[in-house]
Design an enzyme around this catalytic site. Structure first.
Site, short mmCIF file in Angstrom:
data_model
loop_
_atom_site.label_atom_id
_atom_site.label_comp_id
_atom_site.label_asym_id
_atom_site.label_seq_id
_atom_site.Cartn_x
_atom_site.Cartn_y
_atom_site.Cartn_z
N GLU A 113 32.62 10.67 4.60
CA GLU A 113 32.02 9.38 4.95
C GLU A 113 30.50 9.37 4.71
O GLU A 113 29.98 8.45 4.12
CB GLU A 113 32.32 9.10 6.44
CG GLU A 113 31.73 7.83 6.98
CD GLU A 113 32.62 6.64 6.71
OE1 GLU A 113 33.72 6.86 6.15
OE2 GLU A 113 32.21 5.53 7.04
N ASP A 114 29.85 10.41 5.19
CA ASP A 114 28.38 10.37 5.26
C ASP A 114 27.64 11.24 4.26
O ASP A 114 26.42 11.23 4.24
CB ASP A 114 27.90 10.82 6.65
CG ASP A 114 28.51 10.01 7.77
OD1 ASP A 114 28.94 8.89 7.49
OD2 ASP A 114 28.54 10.51 8.90
#
Ligand code: MN
Length: 740
Positions: free
Chosen positions: A92-93
Site C-alpha cells: 500500500e505505502d
C-alpha cells in the site's frame, strides 16, 4: 498517515527490541525455515518503511511489528500470519510490489497480503465504508486469516489512536463498533472484542468511561477481599479432586458495566456482578463434561445456586464455538456471584476463538460450527453480488448475533437461530424454497403467525404452497440476514418485472417528445434522486411517478434539460452521496454551532431529534441529502450507524461558547410511588426552585413503582446535570436518566 525523517541509531535499537519481543511471543514451535522467512519479512518491512513515520512521530515499521506480535500473542496465529502482518502495509505505502512478495514468499502469502491491501483506504470520499466492509467480508470466506490480521491491525491503531484528530477517532470508533467488534465476537475473539468496545467507549463517551473506571478502581480492594472470602471454602474441596485447576476473579469490562447500567436502569453501586469467578481445570477430553459438573456440584454445595441462571454451553456449545458451564450463586452477604466452569481447552477457545478452534478441530465429534457459519455468509454474498453495500452490511450484521435460540425440526434436528428470529426465519433456514413458499407455520402443533418469535425448544413445522410468494410485509417479519436478503432479491425481481411495463410507457412518451431514452433516464434518476433505473420504472408502473412531470423540463438536441424551475422535491437520506452545496445555505439563524470551524448558519441545519443535543455535549454534523445538516451527539444511538456507513458525510462540529437559547432534554424518572406528592415535588422543584420550563410530562405507575417521562428546556449541559442531580435527591425518586 506518514511523514519522512530518517531513522536514528537509538530508533534502530528500539525496532530490534520490538522484533525480539514479537519473536518471543510466538507460542508454537517455529521451524528454522519459518524463522528465516519471518526475518526476511522483517528486513523487507524495515527497509520499505525506512523513511516513514506514524502520526505520533515514531518509526512506521513499529506498527507492522506490533501487529505481528498481536497476531502471535493475542490471537495465537502462526508463522504465515506473522509474515503477512509484517508485510501488511508494504504494498500500500511503499515501492515494494505484490509480485516481489510472491517471488520471495510464495503465492499463499502474496494472496493474504493482497487481501489486506485491498481493505485499506477506508476514508476516501469515493469509497464509502460500506463498500469496504463488503470487501472485508468477501476476504473472510477466502482466508479467515486476512480478517484476523485486520483485527490485529485495527486493535493496534485503536490502542495508539491518541495522536489522531478527534473527528477521525470518532469515525474509526464507529466503524469498529459497527462491524469489527461484532465480527470479533462472532469469531470468538473474546478479549479483542472487549478491548474494542472499551477503546471505542473511551472515544465516544469519555466522561462516563472515566467515571466507571474510577469507581472500579475505588472498589477494587473491597472486591478482592470479597472474592477471596468467596473462594476460600471452595479451594479446600477442589483440592480433594486432585486435579490441576485455577480460579480467577476478574472485573467485567467498563463497556459491559455501562451496558448494564443502561439496560437495567440502575446505578453503578447497584450492579451486583461486577466480576465473574472462573474455575478452570486441566483434564482429558473424555472426562471434561463429567468433571465440570462435579465442580458445579462442589460450588453449589458451598454457595446456594439460582437454578434459572444455569447455562450449559458444554452439552450445546454456542454457535461461535464457545463452551462453558455458567451459573449464578448466592455468595457471602447475600450477593449474587456469576461462576464459569470450564477446562483449559474450553478456556483457550473462549479467549482465542477461531484461532484456537483450528488447533482442536476434529477433537470433538460435531459439525464444524464455523464452517456452517461461513457457508451462510457465502450464500448472502452470492445473493448480494450487485446490490447496495449498506443493505448488504445490515443483512450481514444479523449474522453476527450475540444471543441465540435453539429450535427443532419435526424430525428432531436442532437449528440455532439468532434470538428474536421468527417462524418465517426458520422456514428460510431450512431451505430458500421452503421460505419462499411458506404458507402456514405450526409451532408445537399450533398454528402461529409468520412473524411469531421463536422460543427455546420450539418444534416448528412449515407447510408450503407453490403459489405462495414473498410480499413487502415479509421483510418486517424476519430477523436473519439470509431470510432478509432472499426476500429482498425476490421482491426486487418482482419489481423489475413490473417495472418493464413502466419502462415501455416511458419509452413511448420520450419517443413522442423526440428525446434520447438513455440520456433522459440518467437525467431523471439523478434529478429525482432514485437509487437506480428499475426504481424509476417501477414508480412509473405504480403511477407514483406521473409521466406528466416530463413537461416540467425543456428539450434541447434530443436531450432533457432543466427549465430553470423551482428546486426538485428532495428525497430521503439514503439516496446517494451529495456534498454540501449552496442550495442548503439558509438565511439568518443564530449561529450556535461551528461546522469545520466555520459558523454553521451558512448551512441549513437543525438539531437531531433522535438524541436532542444540548450546548456542551460532544457533537458532530451529518450531511443529509434532504434536510441539510443534522447535529447529533457523538454518543447518539444512531451515530455508530451513520459514521460507519456514511463517514464521508460526517463533519466536525462544536458549540459556540454562549448561546442564549434553550434546548430540549428528555428525562426518564423512576421512583417509588407515594401518592400524588411525587408529581408535585417534581414540578415545583423544576419550575419554582430551578426556574425551568417543563414542555411535557407524563407518569405511569403500578404496585408502588412509577416511571415518568419529562421534557424540559435547559440552557446547556451544566444546567442539565444540575437538574438530574437535584431530582435524584428528591424523596421517592430512585433514578433519573437522560434519554434520547
Ligand atoms: Mn496497518
Amino acid at each position: 498517515m506518514t511523514e519522512t525523517k530518517p531513522i536514528a541509531q537509538d530508533e534502530k535499537l528500539l525496532i530490534q527490541k520490538a522484533y525480539r519481543r514479537m519473536m518471543r511471543s510466538i507460542k508454537t514451535e517455529v521451524h528454522p525455515e519459518d524463522k528465516v522467512n519471518i526475518k526476511r519479512a522483517y528486513d523487507m518491512a524495515v527497509s520499505a518503511h525506512a523513511d516513514q513515520r506514524r502520526k505520533s512521530g515514531e518509526p512506521y515499521v513499529l506498527h507492522p511489528i506490533e501487529v505481528a506480535r498481536i497476531c502471535a500473542a493475542e490471537i495465537g496465529l502462526g508463522p504465515t500470519a506473522i509474515i503477512c502482518a509484517l508485510l501488511h502495509d508494504v504494498v500500500e505505502d511503499t515501492p515494494v510490489t505484490l509480485e516481489e512478495i510472491r517471488e520471495i514468499f510464495g503465492d499463499k502469502i502474496a494472496r493474504i497480503v493482497d487481501g489486506l491491501t485491498k481493505l485499506d483506504g477506508t476514508y476516501s470520499y469515493n469509497s464509502p465504508q460500506a463498500e469496504n466492509f463488503k470487501k472485508v467480508i468477501s476476504t473472510l470466506i477466502e482466508d479467515v486469516r486476512v480478517v484476523l490480521i485486520k483485527m490485529a491491525d485495527r486493535l493496534h491503531n485503536l490502542r495508539t489512536i491518541g495522536s489522531m484528530p478527534h473527528q477521525k477517532q470518532l469515525k474509526i470508533a464507529a466503524e469498529t463498533n459497527y462491524i469489527y467488534s461484532p465480527l470479533a465476537h462472532r469469531l470468538g475473539l473474546y478479549n479483542i472484542r472487549v478491548e474494542f468496545q472499551d477503546l471505542c467507549m473511551r472515544i465516544t463517551d469519555p466522561e462516563t468511561y472515566r467515571e466507571i473506571s474510577e469507581k472500579l478502581q475505588q472498589s477494587k480492594n473491597e472486591r478482592n477481599r470479597y472474592i477471596q472470602e468467596f473462594i476460600r471454602p471452595l479451594r479446600k474441596k477442589l483440592e480433594q479432586l486432585n486435579l490441576p485447576y485455577r480460579i480467577t476473579g476478574r472485573p467485567k469490562s467498563i463497556s459491559s458495566i455501562w451496558n448494564k447500567i443502561q439496560t437495567k436502569n440502575v446505578d453503578f453501586e447497584e450492579i451486583y456482578d461486577l466480576f465473574a469467578i472462573r474455575i478452570i481445570v486441566d483434564v482429558p477430553l473424555d472426562v471434561e463434561k463429567n468433571i465440570c459438573w462435579q465442580i458445579y456440584s462442589i460450588v453449589t454445595d458451598v454457595h446456594p445456586p439460582i437454578p434459572e441462571r444455569l447455562k450449559d454451553w458444554i452439552t450445546t456449545p454456542k454457535s461461535n464455538g464457545y463452551e462453558s458451564l455458567h451459573t449464578t450463586v448466592i455468595g457471602p452477604k447475600g450477593r449474587y456471584v456469576e461462576i464459569q466452569i470450564r477446562t483449559e481447552r474450553m478456556d483457550e477457545i473462549a479467549e482465542r476463538g477461531f484461532a484456537a478452534h483450528w488447533k482442536y478441530k476434529g477433537v470433538k465429534n460435531q459439525k464444524d460450527v464455523y464452517e456452517m457459519w461461513l457457508d451462510n455468509i457465502r450464500e448472502i454474498l452470492e445473493d448480494q453480488e450487485h446490490e447496495d453495500p449498506v443493505e448488504f452490511l445490515s443483512d450481514f450484521k444479523t449474522n453476527l448475533f450475540k444471543e441465540e435460540v435453539y429450535v427443532y425440526t419435526p424430525k428432531g434436528d436442532m437449528k440455532i437461530l439468532p434470538k428474536g428470529a421468527t417462524a418465517l426465519d426458520f422456514a428460510f433456514s431450512i431451505h430458500t424454497d421452503i421460505g419462499y413458499h411458506a404458507s402456514a407455520i405450526k409451532v408445537n402443533n399450533k398454528l402461529v403467525p409468520m412473524g411469531y418469535e421463536l422460543q427455546n425448544g420450539d418444534q416448528v413445522h412449515v407447510t408450503t404452497n407453490k403459489n405462495q410468494k414473498p410480499n413487502d410485509d415479509w421483510i418486517k417479519m424476519v430477523k436473519t440476514g439470509k431470510a432478509k436478503s432472499k426476500i429482498r432479491s425476490s421482491l426486487k425481481e418482482e419489481k423489475r418485472k413490473k417495472g418493464e411495463f413502466g419502462k415501455e410507457a416511458l419509452e413511448r412518451k420520450l419517443k413522442n417528445m423526440k428525446v434520447d431514452f438513455e440520456q433522459a433516464v440518467e437525467f431523471l434518476v439523478k434529478h429525482y434522486n432514485y437509487n437506480n433505473h428499475p426504481e424509476l420504472f417501477y414508480d412509473i408502473y405504480k403511477g407514483e411517478f406521473d409521466l406528466a412531470e416530463l413537461k416540467k423540463f425543456g428539450v434541447e438536441n434530443h436531450q432533457l434539460i432543466n427549465k430553470k424551475v423551482e428546486s426538485p422535491q428532495e428525497k430521503t437520506e439514503s439516496k446517494g452521496e451529495i456534498a454540501p452545496s449552496d442550495r442548503f445555505k439558509a438565511k439568518d439563524s443564530a449561529s450556535k454551532i461551528l461546522v469545520n470551524g466555520e459558523p454553521a448558519d451558512q448551512y441549513h441545519y437543525s438539531l437531531a431529534t433522535c438524541c436532542n443535543p444540548v450546548q456542551g455535549d460532544s457533537i458532530f454534523a451529518f450531511f443529509t441529502a434532504g434536510s441539510g445538516l443534522k447535529i447529533h451527539r457523538t454518543n447518539c444511538p444512531n451515530s455508530t450507524h451513520l459514521m460507519a456507513n456514511y463517514g464521508y458525510r460526517v463533519m466536525k462540529a462544536e458549540w459556540v461558547d454562549k448561546i442564549g437559547e434553550s434546548f430540549q432534554v428528555n428525562l426518564k424518572i423512576i421512583g417509588v410511588d407515594d401518592g400524588p406528592g411525587v408529581i408535585e415535588r417534581l414540578t415545583t422543584t423544576i419550575s419554582s426552585k430551578l426556574g425551568l420550563n417543563i414542555r411535557s410530562f407524563n407518569i405511569e405507575g403500578s404496585g408502588g413503582y412509577f416511571e415518568g417521562n419529562m421534557s424540559i428546556l435547559v440552557m446547556n449541559k451544566n444546567q442539565m446535570e444540575i437538574v438530574i442531580r437535584t431530582l435524584k435527591n428528591l424523596k421517592g425518586i430512585t433514578n433519573v436518566i437522560r434519554t434520547s
